[in-house]
Design an enzyme around this catalytic site. Structure first.
Site, PDB file in Angstrom:
ATOM      1  CD  GLU A 179      32.443  12.990  63.581  1.00  0.00           C
ATOM      2  OE1 GLU A 179      32.965  12.093  64.090  1.00  0.00           O
ATOM      3  OE2 GLU A 179      32.865  13.465  62.394  1.00  0.00           O
ATOM      4  CG  HIS A 250      33.468  12.029  69.492  1.00  0.00           C
ATOM      5  ND1 HIS A 250      33.519  10.512  68.593  1.00  0.00           N
ATOM      6  CD2 HIS A 250      32.791  13.117  67.971  1.00  0.00           C
ATOM      7  CE1 HIS A 250      34.037  10.500  67.230  1.00  0.00           C
ATOM      8  NE2 HIS A 250      33.912  12.137  66.843  1.00  0.00           N
ATOM      9  CB  CYS A 371      32.386   4.978  71.604  1.00  0.00           C
ATOM     10  SG  CYS A 371      33.371   6.568  72.312  1.00  0.00           S
TER      11      CYS A 371
END
Length: 443
Positions: A179, A250, A371
């Site tokens: 990720e 995450h 992000c």
């Protein structure tokens, strides 16, 4: 190749929100994404909010680059699944018979650049180059479509192979689920000095995962990225399954770090004491880590996730002696998270102040300020070698703002993506952006 330990800065590479930004609820385990499924989005506001954040960072003296949106819809993906005819016919048939696949083809999720890649700076790599590995993002179909275009964009922005090594994604299969930098933190005394690379993972690939939400990052993927980068002093840390179950899909939802400071929620890691011991041992002789832990009693995990306090950006601002936390407006509006942020800034710790930014459109899909950006440590020579056309200047900011105001809708639902006009609008916007970014750089 770049010299190890050369003076360096931490640049930001921010994802530019695409014209198809919508709330299709495609990410299990991402509570914001699920909560806002089908809601009305505002692509124009989303891209302007992202540009305003980029401009703020550039004005603070932080080098700021732009990562373009991906071409959407992804007709190559839909045609590979058996949909045929004209683009309009492919789109209509996909929405009629397989709306989840159609939603994946239209997703603007590449805006979250923290998932674009994992980065190892030259001070930490075996060959003295900056290494970037595009993330395969196999945990979600819509995101797994991104890595080929991401790798191509990174090679455009960082083209000089004497300074940069851009790697394709790891093989796209669940055992190597990767990720990107959303599960990576680098700590160091100075950006150009050797540091410690923290790789957070959710699960071991060969151990059954029985929790309700997916653990997207595998230990095996983290180890593979560290190995291919020749990353010095890697530390592998397991995420707390309870945090993943609560919506921390995450690690950057519950942890952020910069320089010597690691700012995290008590529940971020499976074993916080072991984490601190591993980091201290890896940093021995380089720097003394500063741990800023927020307890569950002071800030319940649910509030930490709802406010995205730990998805703030922790940055070094030229001329300031302590770090600055760039937090979403949602932190200011959550009494508990706001109290924590202000208490930490008022202390004598490594974080000196908090600055709030409005990225509400991104937040509604589960992406805060952190992000939206990929951090890339660059020496002066590497900064010069990066493609200047993608570096944000006042002139580029003005042009991008005008471009977005002209091409982006201010209202969009997933149902609107069935409209053939959206295909034309998306293409026109992307063609205009390609032309804009290919112009000579100006200040």
């Amino acid at each position: 190749m770049s010299g190890v330990g050369a003076p360096a800065v931490e640049a930001n590479l921010d994802g530019l929100v695409g014209p198809t930004h919508n709330y299709a609820g495609l990410s299990p385990g991402n509570l914001a994404s699920q909560t806002h499924f089908g809601a009305l989005s505002n692509p124009r506001a989303a891209v302007l909010q992202g540009l305003a954040k980029m401009k703020l960072l550039a004005d603070l003296g932080v080098p700021q680059f732009v990562l373009p949106p991906h071409d959407r819809p992804d007709f190559a993906f839909l045609r590979s699944l058996g949909f045929g005819g004209s683009d309009a016919q492919v789109n209509e048939a996909a929405w009629k018979t397989a709306p989840l696949l159609a939603g994946a083809a239209w997703s603007a999720s590449a805006m979250w650049a923290a998932n674009a890649a994992t980065v190892t700076p030259s001070a930490d790599s075996a060959d003295g180059r900056v290494h970037l590995s595009a993330a395969n993002l196999v945990a979600n179909l819509h995101r797994s479509l991104e890595h080929p275009q991401t790798a191509a964009q990174l090679r455009t922005i960082f083209p000089d192979e004497s300074h940069f090594a851009v790697h394709d994604a790891l093989p796209s299969q669940p055992h190597l689920g990767d990720e990107g930098a959303a599960n990576h933190v680098r700590l160091c005394a100075e950006h150009g000095a050797p540091g410690v690379n923290l790789f957070a993972y959710g699960r071991d690939a060969y151990v059954p995962w029985t929790h309700p939400f997916p653990a997207r990052q595998t230990r095996e993927a983290s180890e593979a990225v560290a190995r291919r980068h020749g990353a010095h002093r890697p530390v592998f840390l397991r995420q707390n399954p309870a945090a993943i179950a609560a919506g921390a899909f995450h690690n950057d939802v519950v942890c952020v770090g910069a320089r010597t400071c690691l700012f995290y929620h008590q529940t971020a890691f499976e074993d916080p004491a072991a984490m601190r011991d591993k980091v201290r041992r890896a940093a021995d002789g380089l720097f003394e880590p500063q741990f800023v832990e927020v307890s569950e009693a002071e800030l319940p995990l649910a509030d930490a996730i709802a406010s995205y306090l730990f998805n703030s950006m922790l940055i070094e601002v030229p001329g300031e002696d302590r770090l600055v936390l760039i937090a979403p407006m949602d932190v200011a509006e959550n009494p508990l998270a706001h109290a924590v942020a202000e208490r930490i800034a008022a202390s004598n710790g490594p974080i000196g102040r908090v600055q709030y930014v409005d990225v509400r459109e991104s937040m509604r899909n589960g992406g805060g300020p952190a992000c939206l950006r990929l951090r890339v440590v660059l020496t002066p020579a590497q900064l010069t070698a990066a493609n200047p056309g993608y570096r944000l200047t006042d002139a580029l900011h003005r042009r991008l703002t005008a471009w977005a105001e002209h091409h982006y809708r201010d209202r969009l639902t997933p149902a609107d993506l069935i409209d053939p006009a959206m295909i034309r609008e998306s293409r026109e916007a992307m063609n205009a952006l390609d032309d804009l970014l290919s112009r000579p750089a100006s200040t």
